[in-house]
Design an enzyme around this catalytic site. Structure first.
Site, mmCIF file in Angstrom:
data_model
loop_
_atom_site.group_PDB
_atom_site.id
_atom_site.type_symbol
_atom_site.label_atom_id
_atom_site.label_comp_id
_atom_site.label_asym_id
_atom_site.label_seq_id
_atom_site.Cartn_x
_atom_site.Cartn_y
_atom_site.Cartn_z
ATOM 1 N N PRO A 2 0.835 -1.193 0.000
ATOM 2 C CA PRO A 2 0.000 0.000 0.000
ATOM 3 C C PRO A 2 0.874 1.249 0.000
ATOM 4 O O PRO A 2 1.913 1.288 0.648
ATOM 5 C CB PRO A 2 -0.776 -0.105 1.313
ATOM 6 C CG PRO A 2 -0.560 -1.479 1.809
ATOM 7 C CD PRO A 2 0.733 -1.923 1.262
ATOM 8 N N GLU A 3 0.438 2.249 -0.730
ATOM 9 C CA GLU A 3 1.148 3.516 -0.770
ATOM 10 C C GLU A 3 0.384 4.518 0.100
ATOM 11 O O GLU A 3 -0.566 4.145 0.779
ATOM 12 C CB GLU A 3 1.307 3.966 -2.228
ATOM 13 C CG GLU A 3 1.942 2.861 -3.080
ATOM 14 C CD GLU A 3 2.144 3.233 -4.533
ATOM 15 O OE1 GLU A 3 2.381 4.416 -4.818
ATOM 16 O OE2 GLU A 3 2.060 2.342 -5.388
ATOM 17 N N LYS A 61 4.415 6.156 4.198
ATOM 18 C CA LYS A 61 3.689 4.895 4.261
ATOM 19 C C LYS A 61 3.699 4.285 5.664
ATOM 20 O O LYS A 61 3.212 3.176 5.857
ATOM 21 C CB LYS A 61 4.293 3.897 3.266
ATOM 22 C CG LYS A 61 4.313 4.421 1.832
ATOM 23 C CD LYS A 61 5.070 3.485 0.907
ATOM 24 C CE LYS A 61 5.485 4.202 -0.362
ATOM 25 N NZ LYS A 61 6.394 3.391 -1.185
ATOM 26 N N ARG A 286 11.032 -4.725 -11.088
ATOM 27 C CA ARG A 286 9.593 -4.573 -11.061
ATOM 28 C C ARG A 286 9.160 -3.973 -12.393
ATOM 29 O O ARG A 286 9.924 -4.013 -13.333
ATOM 30 C CB ARG A 286 9.138 -3.731 -9.878
ATOM 31 C CG ARG A 286 9.750 -2.371 -9.839
ATOM 32 C CD ARG A 286 10.137 -1.922 -8.455
ATOM 33 N NE ARG A 286 9.090 -2.143 -7.493
ATOM 34 C CZ ARG A 286 8.909 -1.380 -6.430
ATOM 35 N NH1 ARG A 286 9.674 -0.332 -6.264
ATOM 36 N NH2 ARG A 286 7.985 -1.640 -5.557
#
Length: 302
Positions: A2-3, A61, A286
């Site tokens: 999650p950001e 975060k 990524r």
DNA sequence: ATGATAGCCTGCCTGC
DNA sequence: TGCAGGCAGGCTATCA
């Protein structure tokens, strides 16, 4: 995983459910979840029991519960962490790592994390200074500083933080030679931005992620930060971005911003600005998504 | 100092 | 159907 917007959704839920409650019991079901608590799971529990949660705060975060003991219970969701409310009578679930009970016998707090990249730890506060540009001579007390957990002192302010110093951040970004995307993902430069919102901000700014940060104009970097702030507030308003059940709020429901993403996860689909196909490229093990037409790559200099 | 890389974990999806 | 390989939203330590 999650950001910033997703973490903020969780923090708000946590505040609603857990503020002003006193901890009675702590179970650490997987020691990896408290690995950043240097004195071990037993000390972790001991510091929490009988502490009252005063409120919740966030930087990037990370978020934390402020305790009446003067310490913080810091939480990072990692890639797959969740915070859930659960009836004290309910059984544990798969991947339950930490469970906290309260003296009012109302809902427990469950920290659930499939991949155990996230975790919790108890930490002291340290003061971080107000940036000079934000000093207000008329209100000395406001300039005294802002407290963050000591382990987070290297985490920069995020673009929503009252302490965020935009011009200093622009200077720091432009001082780097690395690809602009790597720089805005660097949590010690600006926090809260992860892979999704980095790609979305770069698309809005029509910047190629590979561009060396030092070659991006000052005004373009300002635009990039403004766009990052904008896309993250839109995501927050939508309840966050979720592709699957791994990211949910404290009630277990997920946000719907994924349908608003312009590039992330949209390989081969048309760019909503120019109609050209979105491409996917490899970046640091990524993926990076961009529109090759709107986010032009400078020709390689030979 | 900065910048790039490997490692931590598990589950799911894809292709053979 | 089974299995190997790739992939996932992050952070930190370590190396060059």
């Amino acid at each position: 995983m999650p950001e910033l917007p997703e973490v903020e959704v969780v923090r708000r839920g946590a505040d609603t459910w857990f503020a002003n409650r006193r901890i009675r019991s702590v179970q650490v079901l997987h020691s990896r979840a408290t690995r950043r608590h240097l004195h071990g799971p037993h000390d972790f529990s001991a510091r929490l029991i009988n502490a009252r949660i005063v409120g919740t705060e966030r930087r990037g975060k990370y978020f934390w519960f402020r305790l009446d003991t003067g310490e913080a219970l810091v939480t990072h969701l990692g890639m797959s962490g969740q915070l859930r409310v659960a009836s004290p009578a309910s059984p544990g679930t798969n991947h339950l790592r930490v469970r906290i009970g309260f003296d009012d016998d109302r809902d427990d707090l469950m920290f659930i994390d499939q991949r155990t990249f996230g975790g919790m730890f108890v930490d002291d506060f340290v003061e971080v200074p107000y940036p000079s540009a934000k000093r207000d001579p008329g209100r000395a007390s406001r300039n005294a500083g802002f407290e963050v957990p000591a382990a987070l002192s290297h985490i920069a302010a995020d673009p929503f933080d009252p302490l965020f110093d935009q011009s200093a951040t622009v200077r720091r970004i432009r001082a780097k030679q690395s690809p602009i995307k790597a720089v805005i993902l660097d949590q010690s430069v600006v926090s809260g931005i992860g892979n999704i919102y980095a790609d979305e901000s770069l698309w809005r700014t029509q910047l190629d992620w590979q561009r060396s940060a030092a070659t991006v104009s000052r005004s373009k970097v300002i635009e990039l930060i403004d766009n990052a702030r904008e896309v993250m507030s839109e995501a927050l308003a939508a309840g966050g971005t979720s592709f699957d059940s791994l990211y949910v709020n404290v009630n277990g429901s997920s946000g719907y911003f994924s349908r608003s993403l312009a590039v992330y996860g949209r390989e081969g689909q048309p760019c909503e600005r120019c109609g050209g196909p979105i491409s996917r490229e490899h970046f640091a093990n990524r993926s990076s998504f961009r529109c090759p037409r709107c986010q032009r790559r400078a020709p390689a200099t030979v």
